[in-house]
Scaffold this active site. Structure first.
Site, PDB file in Angstrom:
ATOM      1  N   ASP A  11      43.699  41.462  32.839  1.00 59.63           N
ATOM      2  CA  ASP A  11      43.146  40.361  33.624  1.00 59.63           C
ATOM      3  C   ASP A  11      42.893  40.856  35.047  1.00 59.63           C
ATOM      4  O   ASP A  11      43.479  41.852  35.493  1.00 59.63           O
ATOM      5  CB  ASP A  11      44.135  39.191  33.616  1.00 59.63           C
ATOM      6  CG  ASP A  11      43.714  38.069  34.536  1.00 59.63           C
ATOM      7  OD1 ASP A  11      42.575  37.588  34.402  1.00 59.63           O
ATOM      8  OD2 ASP A  11      44.518  37.694  35.414  1.00 59.63           O
ATOM      9  N   ASP A  13      42.188  38.549  38.435  1.00 61.58           N
ATOM     10  CA  ASP A  13      42.811  37.791  39.525  1.00 61.58           C
ATOM     11  C   ASP A  13      44.289  37.551  39.247  1.00 61.58           C
ATOM     12  O   ASP A  13      44.676  37.067  38.183  1.00 61.58           O
ATOM     13  CB  ASP A  13      42.080  36.458  39.709  1.00 61.58           C
ATOM     14  CG  ASP A  13      40.633  36.668  40.105  1.00 61.58           C
ATOM     15  OD1 ASP A  13      40.385  36.903  41.290  1.00 61.58           O
ATOM     16  OD2 ASP A  13      39.760  36.627  39.218  1.00 61.58           O
ATOM     17  N   SER A  45      38.408  39.038  31.812  1.00 62.03           N
ATOM     18  CA  SER A  45      38.419  38.077  32.916  1.00 62.03           C
ATOM     19  C   SER A  45      37.598  36.840  32.611  1.00 62.03           C
ATOM     20  O   SER A  45      36.721  36.845  31.741  1.00 62.03           O
ATOM     21  CB  SER A  45      37.850  38.771  34.169  1.00 62.03           C
ATOM     22  OG  SER A  45      37.722  37.890  35.250  1.00 62.03           O
ATOM     23  N   GLY A  46      37.869  35.786  33.360  1.00 66.44           N
ATOM     24  CA  GLY A  46      36.993  34.627  33.347  1.00 66.44           C
ATOM     25  C   GLY A  46      35.733  34.883  34.139  1.00 66.44           C
ATOM     26  O   GLY A  46      34.780  34.098  34.074  1.00 66.44           O
ATOM     27  N   LYS A 195      40.294  35.035  25.315  1.00 66.75           N
ATOM     28  CA  LYS A 195      40.419  36.483  25.522  1.00 66.75           C
ATOM     29  C   LYS A 195      41.064  37.164  24.321  1.00 66.75           C
ATOM     30  O   LYS A 195      40.759  38.319  24.014  1.00 66.75           O
ATOM     31  CB  LYS A 195      41.235  36.767  26.773  1.00 66.75           C
ATOM     32  CG  LYS A 195      40.569  36.369  28.077  1.00 66.75           C
ATOM     33  CD  LYS A 195      41.442  36.773  29.264  1.00 66.75           C
ATOM     34  CE  LYS A 195      40.879  36.320  30.579  1.00 66.75           C
ATOM     35  NZ  LYS A 195      41.730  36.741  31.727  1.00 66.75           N
ATOM     36  N   ASP A 218      48.464  36.892  33.913  1.00 62.86           N
ATOM     37  CA  ASP A 218      49.312  36.073  34.780  1.00 62.86           C
ATOM     38  C   ASP A 218      49.106  34.581  34.604  1.00 62.86           C
ATOM     39  O   ASP A 218      49.922  33.785  35.048  1.00 62.86           O
ATOM     40  CB  ASP A 218      49.068  36.419  36.254  1.00 62.86           C
ATOM     41  CG  ASP A 218      47.773  35.821  36.779  1.00 62.86           C
ATOM     42  OD1 ASP A 218      46.694  36.064  36.174  1.00 62.86           O
ATOM     43  OD2 ASP A 218      47.818  35.100  37.794  1.00 62.86           O
ATOM     44  N   ASN A 221      44.915  31.292  30.776  1.00 64.30           N
ATOM     45  CA  ASN A 221      43.809  31.827  29.978  1.00 64.30           C
ATOM     46  C   ASN A 221      44.081  33.233  29.456  1.00 64.30           C
ATOM     47  O   ASN A 221      43.245  33.821  28.764  1.00 64.30           O
ATOM     48  CB  ASN A 221      42.504  31.815  30.776  1.00 64.30           C
ATOM     49  CG  ASN A 221      42.559  32.640  32.042  1.00 64.30           C
ATOM     50  OD1 ASN A 221      43.613  32.778  32.672  1.00 64.30           O
ATOM     51  ND2 ASN A 221      41.430  33.205  32.433  1.00 64.30           N
TER      52      ASN A 221
END
Length: 269
Positions: A11, A13, A45-46, A195, A218, A221
């Site tokens: 991930d 962020d 990632s988003g 994901k 973290d 998602n």
């Protein structure tokens, strides 16, 4: 610990990126060493593909990315998988969000397409948030007039999303995936998009199994991605549900926890 890790999904962020939102400098020397060992380092990632590619610069050309929370997977510039939302659903969701706005919710909506992301709200406060996450971003008069494959609908809530708009999408959640992806962000995708599902498709494409996969996350998602990896790591400041789901802990992103842990797994790298 003996291992045969061939795939590392990370991930961005709150996980890889430091406190200023930057990729930690030590990663750059680590990437070619992992590649030499036949280990795929995959940002998951988003964020949109264009933003991830911009972040990794010249290295991006040969990398694999899981973008849009799993709705778009690209390997060395070639699509591995994608999952677009039906147009009728996009219209229904956008109209519902507009109604919430009229009822007092302070929201900004991003329509996330393959070619670009699109917004119709353009005040400085929201534009600053959208610009952070979308390298390819177009302001349009009406996002429902956009002609693009919509992979995700992202909502920025100026309140705390988990306790605000996240609780106002129950009807949509009956048929589509609604996930709180950050303190202020909620993502809407097709029901089986996450994901973890994207990582599973990538594992199949690379002939890699969960026992050969590490994953770092973290936030909420990231849960399914951690489930898809035997070597699953929650960052030090991770959401409690992430901590409960992961098998291992990693140091804070502020301390370059991903890089530190990878070096422990590959001490000669």
């Amino acid at each position: 610990m003996p291992h045969d890790i061939r795939l590392i999904a990370v991930d961005m962020d709150g996980t890889l990126l430091d406190g200023e939102g930057n990729i930690p400098d030590p990663l750059w020397s680590l990437l070619p060493r992992l590649a030499e060992r036949g280990v795929a380092f995959v940002p998951a990632s988003g964020r949109q593909l264009a933003t991830l590619q911009r972040s990794f610069g010249e290295a991006a050309g040969e990398m694999t990315f899981i973008a849009e929370n799993g709705a778009y997977v690209v390997r060395a510039g070639v699509e591995v998988s994608s999952d677009a939302i039906d147009r009728e659903v996009v219209e229904r969701v956008v109209r519902h969000l507009r109604d919430l706005g009229e009822r007092g919710y302070d929201l900004g909506v991003v329509l996330c397409g393959k070619r670009s992301a699109y917004i119709e709200r353009t005040d400085d406060a929201f534009r600053a948030e959208a610009d952070t996450y979308y390298a390819a971003l177009e302001a349009v008069d009406d996002i429902l007039e956009v002609d693009d494959d919509v992979l995700k609908i992202a909502i920025y809530d100026f309140a705390v999303a988990e306790h605000s708009v996240g609780r106002a999408l129950d009807e949509i959640a009956e048929t589509h995936r609604v996930v709180v992806s950050g303190r202020h962000w909620v993502d809407i995708m097709n029901l089986h998009v996450d994901k973890g599902a994207a990582l599973a498709r990538l594992q199949e494409a690379l002939d890699v199994v969960p026992a050969q996969t590490a994953a770092f996350g973290d936030y909420l998602n990231d849960l399914e991605m951690l489930d898809a990896a035997d070597w699953s790591y929650a960052m030090r400041e991770a959401h409690p549900e992430v901590v409960a789901r992961a098998r291992y802990r990693a140091p804070s992103n502020l301390d370059h926890g991903v890089v530190t842990t990878i070096r422990e797994l590959f001490p000669e790298s």
